[in-house]
Design a protein around this motif. Sequence first.
Motif, PDB file in Angstrom:
ATOM      1  N   LYS A   1       7.697   6.913 -13.546  1.00 33.10           N
ATOM      2  CA  LYS A   1       6.582   6.633 -12.653  1.00 33.10           C
ATOM      3  C   LYS A   1       5.525   5.860 -13.434  1.00 33.10           C
ATOM      4  CE  LYS A   1       7.251  10.920 -10.033  1.00 33.10           C
ATOM      5  NZ  LYS A   1       6.624  12.203  -9.613  1.00 33.10           N
ATOM      6  N   MET A   2       4.485   5.440 -12.723  1.00 32.14           N
ATOM      7  CA  MET A   2       3.451   4.638 -13.367  1.00 32.14           C
ATOM      8  C   MET A   2       2.787   5.350 -14.537  1.00 32.14           C
ATOM      9  SD  MET A   2       1.918   1.832 -13.781  1.00 32.14           S
ATOM     10  CE  MET A   2       2.379   0.776 -12.417  1.00 32.14           C
ATOM     11  N   MET A   3       2.659   6.651 -14.462  1.00 33.37           N
ATOM     12  CA  MET A   3       2.039   7.399 -15.560  1.00 33.37           C
ATOM     13  C   MET A   3       3.029   8.298 -16.293  1.00 33.37           C
ATOM     14  SD  MET A   3      -0.939   6.155 -15.594  1.00 33.37           S
ATOM     15  CE  MET A   3      -1.682   7.231 -16.832  1.00 33.37           C
ATOM     16  N   ASP A   4       4.332   8.093 -16.055  1.00 32.93           N
ATOM     17  CA  ASP A   4       5.374   8.882 -16.719  1.00 32.93           C
ATOM     18  C   ASP A   4       6.338   7.935 -17.419  1.00 32.93           C
ATOM     19  OD1 ASP A   4       4.299  11.268 -15.794  1.00 32.93           O
ATOM     20  OD2 ASP A   4       5.520  11.266 -13.977  1.00 32.93           O
ATOM     21  N   PHE A   5       6.076   7.679 -18.701  1.00 41.41           N
ATOM     22  CA  PHE A   5       6.880   6.724 -19.460  1.00 41.41           C
ATOM     23  C   PHE A   5       8.268   7.291 -19.748  1.00 41.41           C
ATOM     24  CE2 PHE A   5       8.604   5.266 -23.485  1.00 41.41           C
ATOM     25  CZ  PHE A   5       8.542   3.892 -23.354  1.00 41.41           C
ATOM     26  N   THR A   6       9.272   6.413 -19.641  1.00 43.66           N
ATOM     27  CA  THR A   6      10.618   6.732 -20.099  1.00 43.66           C
ATOM     28  C   THR A   6      11.279   5.436 -20.553  1.00 43.66           C
ATOM     29  OG1 THR A   6      12.856   7.432 -19.451  1.00 43.66           O
ATOM     30  CG2 THR A   6      11.411   6.648 -17.695  1.00 43.66           C
ATOM     31  N   ASN A   7      11.906   5.472 -21.711  1.00 41.81           N
ATOM     32  CA  ASN A   7      12.557   4.248 -22.184  1.00 41.81           C
ATOM     33  C   ASN A   7      13.935   4.053 -21.549  1.00 41.81           C
ATOM     34  OD1 ASN A   7      14.164   6.092 -23.508  1.00 41.81           O
ATOM     35  ND2 ASN A   7      13.763   5.317 -25.563  1.00 41.81           N
ATOM     36  N   LYS A   8      14.257   4.882 -20.550  1.00 41.93           N
ATOM     37  CA  LYS A   8      15.470   4.683 -19.767  1.00 41.93           C
ATOM     38  C   LYS A   8      15.206   3.823 -18.526  1.00 41.93           C
ATOM     39  CE  LYS A   8      17.476   9.092 -21.240  1.00 41.93           C
ATOM     40  NZ  LYS A   8      17.996  10.418 -20.796  1.00 41.93           N
ATOM     41  N   SER A   9      13.943   3.487 -18.315  1.00 34.47           N
ATOM     42  CA  SER A   9      13.546   2.715 -17.145  1.00 34.47           C
ATOM     43  C   SER A   9      13.343   1.252 -17.503  1.00 34.47           C
ATOM     44  CB  SER A   9      12.240   3.281 -16.574  1.00 34.47           C
ATOM     45  OG  SER A   9      11.555   2.322 -15.807  1.00 34.47           O
ATOM     46  N   ALA A  10      13.900   0.351 -16.700  1.00 30.84           N
ATOM     47  CA  ALA A  10      13.730  -1.090 -16.933  1.00 30.84           C
ATOM     48  C   ALA A  10      12.261  -1.470 -16.900  1.00 30.84           C
ATOM     49  CB  ALA A  10      14.510  -1.873 -15.891  1.00 30.84           C
ATOM     50  N   PHE A  11      11.502  -0.897 -15.985  1.00 31.52           N
ATOM     51  CA  PHE A  11      10.087  -1.236 -15.869  1.00 31.52           C
ATOM     52  C   PHE A  11       9.353  -0.977 -17.167  1.00 31.52           C
ATOM     53  CE2 PHE A  11       5.692   0.053 -14.878  1.00 31.52           C
ATOM     54  CZ  PHE A  11       5.231  -1.095 -14.252  1.00 31.52           C
ATOM     55  N   TRP A  12       9.568   0.173 -17.775  1.00 31.76           N
ATOM     56  CA  TRP A  12       8.860   0.493 -19.014  1.00 31.76           C
ATOM     57  C   TRP A  12       9.389  -0.322 -20.197  1.00 31.76           C
ATOM     58  CZ3 TRP A  12       4.319   2.101 -18.815  1.00 31.76           C
ATOM     59  CH2 TRP A  12       3.898   3.053 -17.892  1.00 31.76           C
ATOM     60  N   VAL A  13      10.678  -0.553 -20.241  1.00 30.41           N
ATOM     61  CA  VAL A  13      11.254  -1.328 -21.336  1.00 30.41           C
ATOM     62  C   VAL A  13      10.716  -2.756 -21.321  1.00 30.41           C
ATOM     63  CG1 VAL A  13      13.402  -2.324 -22.225  1.00 30.41           C
ATOM     64  CG2 VAL A  13      13.328   0.088 -21.554  1.00 30.41           C
ATOM     65  N   PHE A  14      10.653  -3.357 -20.139  1.00 31.06           N
ATOM     66  CA  PHE A  14      10.131  -4.723 -20.055  1.00 31.06           C
ATOM     67  C   PHE A  14       8.635  -4.763 -20.344  1.00 31.06           C
ATOM     68  CE2 PHE A  14      14.168  -5.939 -18.364  1.00 31.06           C
ATOM     69  CZ  PHE A  14      14.256  -7.298 -18.608  1.00 31.06           C
ATOM     70  N   ASN A  15       7.909  -3.749 -19.920  1.00 29.80           N
ATOM     71  CA  ASN A  15       6.476  -3.720 -20.207  1.00 29.80           C
ATOM     72  C   ASN A  15       6.197  -3.585 -21.699  1.00 29.80           C
ATOM     73  OD1 ASN A  15       4.144  -3.615 -18.066  1.00 29.80           O
ATOM     74  ND2 ASN A  15       5.976  -2.822 -17.043  1.00 29.80           N
ATOM     75  N   GLN A  16       7.041  -2.884 -22.420  1.00 30.70           N
ATOM     76  CA  GLN A  16       6.866  -2.791 -23.872  1.00 30.70           C
ATOM     77  C   GLN A  16       6.935  -4.170 -24.518  1.00 30.70           C
ATOM     78  OE1 GLN A  16       9.939   0.311 -24.718  1.00 30.70           O
ATOM     79  NE2 GLN A  16       8.346   1.220 -25.996  1.00 30.70           N
TER      80      GLN A  16
END
Length: 570
Positions: free
Chosen positions: A431-446
């Motif tokens: 989610k927007m405030m729940d980071f996980t490096n299994k999510s494409a959204f968070w990986v690309f944002n990194q």
Amino acid sequence: MKKLSIFASLFMLLAIFTASTASACTNYLVTRGASADGSNMITYAADSHVLYGELYFRPAADWAEGTMIDVYEWDTGKYLGQIPQVAHTYSVVGNMNEFQLAIGETTWGGVEQLGSQEGALIDYGSLIYLTLQRAKSAREAIKVMTELVETYGYYSSGESFSISDKDEVWILEMIGKGNGEKGAVWAARMIPDGYVSGHANHARITQFPLEGKTSISSDKMDKIFNPEIVNVYAKDMISFAKEKGLYPKDGKNKNFSFSDSYGPVDFGGARYCEMRVWTFFNRVSKDMDKHFDYAKGNIKLDKKGYATNRMPLWIKPDHKVELSELKDAMRDHLEGTELDMSKDMGAGPYGNPYRWRPLTWEVDGVTYCNERATATQQTGFSFVAQSRNWLPDAVGGINWFGVDDAASTVYFPMYCSATRVPKSFAVGNGKMMDFTNKSAFWVFNQVTNFAYTRYSEIHPEIRAKQVELEAKYQNFTKIIDMAAEGMFKADKAAAIEFLTDFSCNQGDNLTNEWREFYGYLFAKFMDGNIKTKDGNKQNPKMRQPGYSEKWKRAVANDTGDQLKVKGASH
């Protein structure tokens, strides 16, 4: 009557937009006669600072008589009410359904008095996804969308919709009637084959033919499937504007402009919105210099208050538009213009073409603006929907999908017939405030946010990787198309499973590769240095590029003697 709880839960998951979405989306439209491979294509960037980018999926389903749907406003999650479900709904992957129908949107707001409608049940987001489940073609989509808001009321403000199928591309613009009346006024136009169009948070339909064999009003909607019809509009589109004082009562109908009446253009409408359309048109036509002054916000008005120097709704490109070219149009930062965001002092020492919000700011009582480019940091997801009429629907539709900033994303191919989506892109994976490096959204944002720190050094590496992967995917799909088309004739179910496996594998493999790419970038650019491996040596090669000459001079001028190195005094 039964309550459709599954659908309701899905809409709750999708209720992740806020009002910030309503000022920031971009759509480009390309007809098959204007594309290099003969496909219809539309783009969409869903831009919001709190939108969590994920790939929505709704399987096809049959529904019992009496089933009801709970409708929630897409922006806020507010419960709006219930409407009846249809007997059968189609499969939808993202914003594209199994029949190659795709829909995008941009919000333009319009005149304030029409911005809300008490008791209305259909907002623009619900309108898109309900329609994708109920329509097979662009013409049917227009019929479904306009009937839904007429029957249940329109909850949102002014909205433009891109609607494409395997044969046609349309733009539909709609605004509610405000409190006291149900429904909306609207106009829809088919983009002529061989032309391109675009819209970016501002209404763009102006004058158009109201009569003749090519145009019908909404009291003749049974004729919308006649291929000669290319203009459709609400029967009270003009009379309602006159009633509300938005068009002179004695004004001639033939001179009526939908956009200038319901969404008049101002400096912001041109500079922040129409400018994005101009950048796309400018990429495909050498004749756009004459419209640059308008796009910069210099509006010329006639006595009615209509803008006289507007851009056309569509143009004929100088060349056939490639799929890769359209993807890159979504990555524009006004490069090559006097407004290039990487060139002024706001770009910092590393030419960062982004400006953190708010969009406007003041110094000594004077208001200034940041440019609003097509590529922006707050994109949740974006896509290029490609529909190809020479292939079976299951094979012909591809939703080229990416999350986060379009300038640094990678669009992977998601076939429209897929029966599931990649796990790393699926709803509920983070989610927007729940980071996980299994999510494409968070990986690309990194990766993207790391690049923002030293854009001129890091982004070229991202661009090279982006080009490499997208070229690979486009080559892959040529082979997959042929294989799936052959399978489709013998075993449709096997072909769809084949396309589903391919799509999901590409998406999840992309996330894994991008995660490793972040590690590579971090090691190389850590601590302001640039390090590369030096054979088998323990220590890498290292260089320290420092700052640009322009930035060093600016710091020297700002600090005077404060940082100046001086010799010993005697």
